[in-house]
Design a protein around this motif. Structure first.
Motif, PDB file in Angstrom:
ATOM      1  N   TRP A 175       0.833  -1.190   0.000  1.00  0.00           N
ATOM      2  CA  TRP A 175       0.000   0.000   0.000  1.00  0.00           C
ATOM      3  C   TRP A 175       0.877   1.253   0.000  1.00  0.00           C
ATOM      4  CZ3 TRP A 175      -5.282  -0.479  -0.258  1.00  0.00           C
ATOM      5  CH2 TRP A 175      -5.809  -1.752   0.009  1.00  0.00           C
ATOM      6  N   PHE A 176       0.450   2.191  -0.796  1.00  0.00           N
ATOM      7  CA  PHE A 176       1.007   3.526  -0.792  1.00  0.00           C
ATOM      8  C   PHE A 176      -0.148   4.486  -0.505  1.00  0.00           C
ATOM      9  CE2 PHE A 176       5.325   3.157  -2.654  1.00  0.00           C
ATOM     10  CZ  PHE A 176       5.328   1.798  -2.902  1.00  0.00           C
ATOM     11  N   ARG A 177       0.179   5.698  -0.145  1.00  0.00           N
ATOM     12  CA  ARG A 177      -0.875   6.683   0.083  1.00  0.00           C
ATOM     13  C   ARG A 177      -0.437   8.050  -0.391  1.00  0.00           C
ATOM     14  NH1 ARG A 177      -0.850   6.958   6.759  1.00  0.00           N
ATOM     15  NH2 ARG A 177       1.193   7.988   6.992  1.00  0.00           N
ATOM     16  N   GLN A 178      -1.449   8.852  -0.736  1.00  0.00           N
ATOM     17  CA  GLN A 178      -1.174  10.207  -1.196  1.00  0.00           C
ATOM     18  C   GLN A 178      -2.186  11.158  -0.582  1.00  0.00           C
ATOM     19  OE1 GLN A 178      -1.110  10.757  -5.476  1.00  0.00           O
ATOM     20  NE2 GLN A 178       0.177  12.577  -5.253  1.00  0.00           N
ATOM     21  N   ALA A 179      -1.678  12.080   0.196  1.00  0.00           N
ATOM     22  CA  ALA A 179      -2.505  13.112   0.799  1.00  0.00           C
ATOM     23  C   ALA A 179      -2.556  14.315  -0.133  1.00  0.00           C
ATOM     24  CB  ALA A 179      -1.938  13.510   2.154  1.00  0.00           C
ATOM     25  N   PRO A 180      -3.578  15.161  -0.004  1.00  0.00           N
ATOM     26  CA  PRO A 180      -3.678  16.346  -0.864  1.00  0.00           C
ATOM     27  C   PRO A 180      -2.431  17.213  -0.787  1.00  0.00           C
ATOM     28  CG  PRO A 180      -5.722  16.005   0.309  1.00  0.00           C
ATOM     29  CD  PRO A 180      -4.741  15.031   0.893  1.00  0.00           C
ATOM     30  N   GLY A 181      -1.882  17.533  -1.936  1.00  0.00           N
ATOM     31  CA  GLY A 181      -0.724  18.397  -1.981  1.00  0.00           C
ATOM     32  C   GLY A 181       0.587  17.731  -1.656  1.00  0.00           C
ATOM     33  N   LYS A 182       0.558  16.419  -1.464  1.00  0.00           N
ATOM     34  CA  LYS A 182       1.784  15.694  -1.117  1.00  0.00           C
ATOM     35  C   LYS A 182       2.070  14.611  -2.147  1.00  0.00           C
ATOM     36  CE  LYS A 182       1.624  16.457   3.866  1.00  0.00           C
ATOM     37  NZ  LYS A 182       1.714  15.813   5.208  1.00  0.00           N
ATOM     38  N   GLU A 183       3.295  14.167  -2.176  1.00  0.00           N
ATOM     39  CA  GLU A 183       3.657  13.070  -3.060  1.00  0.00           C
ATOM     40  C   GLU A 183       3.178  11.738  -2.482  1.00  0.00           C
ATOM     41  OE1 GLU A 183       7.756  14.934  -5.024  1.00  0.00           O
ATOM     42  OE2 GLU A 183       7.831  13.123  -3.786  1.00  0.00           O
ATOM     43  N   ARG A 184       3.014  10.806  -3.391  1.00  0.00           N
ATOM     44  CA  ARG A 184       2.658   9.461  -2.957  1.00  0.00           C
ATOM     45  C   ARG A 184       3.791   8.871  -2.140  1.00  0.00           C
ATOM     46  NH1 ARG A 184       2.154   5.578  -7.819  1.00  0.00           N
ATOM     47  NH2 ARG A 184       4.431   5.783  -7.647  1.00  0.00           N
ATOM     48  N   GLY A 185       3.430   8.203  -1.042  1.00  0.00           N
ATOM     49  CA  GLY A 185       4.445   7.640  -0.171  1.00  0.00           C
ATOM     50  C   GLY A 185       4.143   6.207   0.221  1.00  0.00           C
ATOM     51  N   PHE A 186       5.193   5.484   0.534  1.00  0.00           N
ATOM     52  CA  PHE A 186       5.102   4.081   0.921  1.00  0.00           C
ATOM     53  C   PHE A 186       4.459   3.937   2.288  1.00  0.00           C
ATOM     54  CE2 PHE A 186       6.257  -0.267   1.391  1.00  0.00           C
ATOM     55  CZ  PHE A 186       6.783  -0.433   2.665  1.00  0.00           C
ATOM     56  N   VAL A 187       3.619   2.909   2.411  1.00  0.00           N
ATOM     57  CA  VAL A 187       3.000   2.593   3.704  1.00  0.00           C
ATOM     58  C   VAL A 187       3.486   1.229   4.206  1.00  0.00           C
ATOM     59  CG1 VAL A 187       0.851   2.215   4.953  1.00  0.00           C
ATOM     60  CG2 VAL A 187       0.957   3.964   3.157  1.00  0.00           C
ATOM     61  N   THR A 188       3.230   0.197   3.411  1.00  0.00           N
ATOM     62  CA  THR A 188       3.602  -1.153   3.824  1.00  0.00           C
ATOM     63  C   THR A 188       3.558  -2.094   2.632  1.00  0.00           C
ATOM     64  OG1 THR A 188       3.028  -2.999   5.310  1.00  0.00           O
ATOM     65  CG2 THR A 188       1.208  -1.693   4.449  1.00  0.00           C
ATOM     66  N   THR A 189       4.323  -3.189   2.729  1.00  0.00           N
ATOM     67  CA  THR A 189       4.359  -4.219   1.687  1.00  0.00           C
ATOM     68  C   THR A 189       4.579  -5.569   2.329  1.00  0.00           C
ATOM     69  OG1 THR A 189       5.107  -2.867  -0.179  1.00  0.00           O
ATOM     70  CG2 THR A 189       5.805  -5.145  -0.185  1.00  0.00           C
ATOM     71  N   ILE A 190       4.043  -6.602   1.700  1.00  0.00           N
ATOM     72  CA  ILE A 190       4.233  -7.962   2.178  1.00  0.00           C
ATOM     73  C   ILE A 190       4.574  -8.881   1.018  1.00  0.00           C
ATOM     74  CG2 ILE A 190       1.791  -8.587   1.982  1.00  0.00           C
ATOM     75  CD1 ILE A 190       2.176 -10.174   4.647  1.00  0.00           C
ATOM     76  N   SER A 191       5.485  -9.805   1.270  1.00  0.00           N
ATOM     77  CA  SER A 191       5.783 -10.837   0.280  1.00  0.00           C
ATOM     78  C   SER A 191       4.666 -11.867   0.318  1.00  0.00           C
ATOM     79  CB  SER A 191       7.123 -11.506   0.607  1.00  0.00           C
ATOM     80  OG  SER A 191       7.249 -12.717  -0.127  1.00  0.00           O
ATOM     81  N   MET A 192       4.052 -12.104  -0.829  1.00  0.00           N
ATOM     82  CA  MET A 192       2.939 -13.052  -0.861  1.00  0.00           C
ATOM     83  C   MET A 192       3.422 -14.487  -0.686  1.00  0.00           C
ATOM     84  SD  MET A 192       0.349 -11.128  -1.041  1.00  0.00           S
ATOM     85  CE  MET A 192      -1.045 -12.132  -1.550  1.00  0.00           C
ATOM     86  N   SER A 193       4.682 -14.733  -1.013  1.00  0.00           N
ATOM     87  CA  SER A 193       5.220 -16.090  -0.874  1.00  0.00           C
ATOM     88  C   SER A 193       5.749 -16.363   0.519  1.00  0.00           C
ATOM     89  CB  SER A 193       6.340 -16.320  -1.890  1.00  0.00           C
ATOM     90  OG  SER A 193       5.866 -16.207  -3.206  1.00  0.00           O
ATOM     91  N   PHE A 194       6.465 -15.398   1.087  1.00  0.00           N
ATOM     92  CA  PHE A 194       7.188 -15.630   2.334  1.00  0.00           C
ATOM     93  C   PHE A 194       6.568 -14.927   3.548  1.00  0.00           C
ATOM     94  CE2 PHE A 194      10.286 -17.821   0.008  1.00  0.00           C
ATOM     95  CZ  PHE A 194      10.607 -17.082  -1.117  1.00  0.00           C
TER      96      PHE A 194
END
Length: 126
Positions: free
Chosen positions: A36-55
């Motif tokens: 997941w990434f997120r973007q607030a008004p007036g801000k750049e998109r930023g990283f939130v979290t990621t998961i490996s689907m295999s591991f």
């Protein structure tokens, strides 16, 4: 056609909780990550979290550690973002992303993800 379908956004008061879900249809790769990434008004998109689907390895932005949890159902090609203790600064459009080029050192880079969802709005009121 590969698609990411998100659901679960909405309006919540500060301190509340929400759960987002994202399903990858017709995956074309077997070893991949979803996040997941997120973007607030007036801000750049930023990283939130990621998961490996295999591991199952999970990575979090410092701003959400201890409050957000990502989980997966690999059989359904689905990830869930459990958001607790929400703050007004969590307000943003949340985008689901998937890709098979993501590595532990590149999880925060949106360029490493090949597929993106349409985004779902999360609004936290104070």
């Amino acid at each position: 056609q590969v698609q990411l379908v998100e659901s679960g956004g909405g309006l919540v008061q500060a301190g509340g909780s929400l759960r987002l879900s994202c399903t990858l249809s017709r995956p074309t790769f077997s070893n991949y990550a979803m996040g997941w990434f997120r973007q607030a008004p007036g801000k750049e998109r930023g990283f939130v979290t990621t998961i490996s689907m295999s591991f199952g390895s999970a990575y979090y932005a410092d701003s959400v550690k201890g409050r957000f949890t990502i989980s997966r159902d690999s059989a359904k090609n689905t990830v869930y973002l459990h958001m607790n203790s929400l703050k007004p600064e969590d307000t943003a459009v949340y985008y689901c992303a998937a890709g098979d080029r993501v590595t532990p050192s590149t999880v925060t880079s949106g360029d490493e993800y090949d597929y993106w969802g349409q985004g779902t709005q999360v609004t936290v009121s104070s």
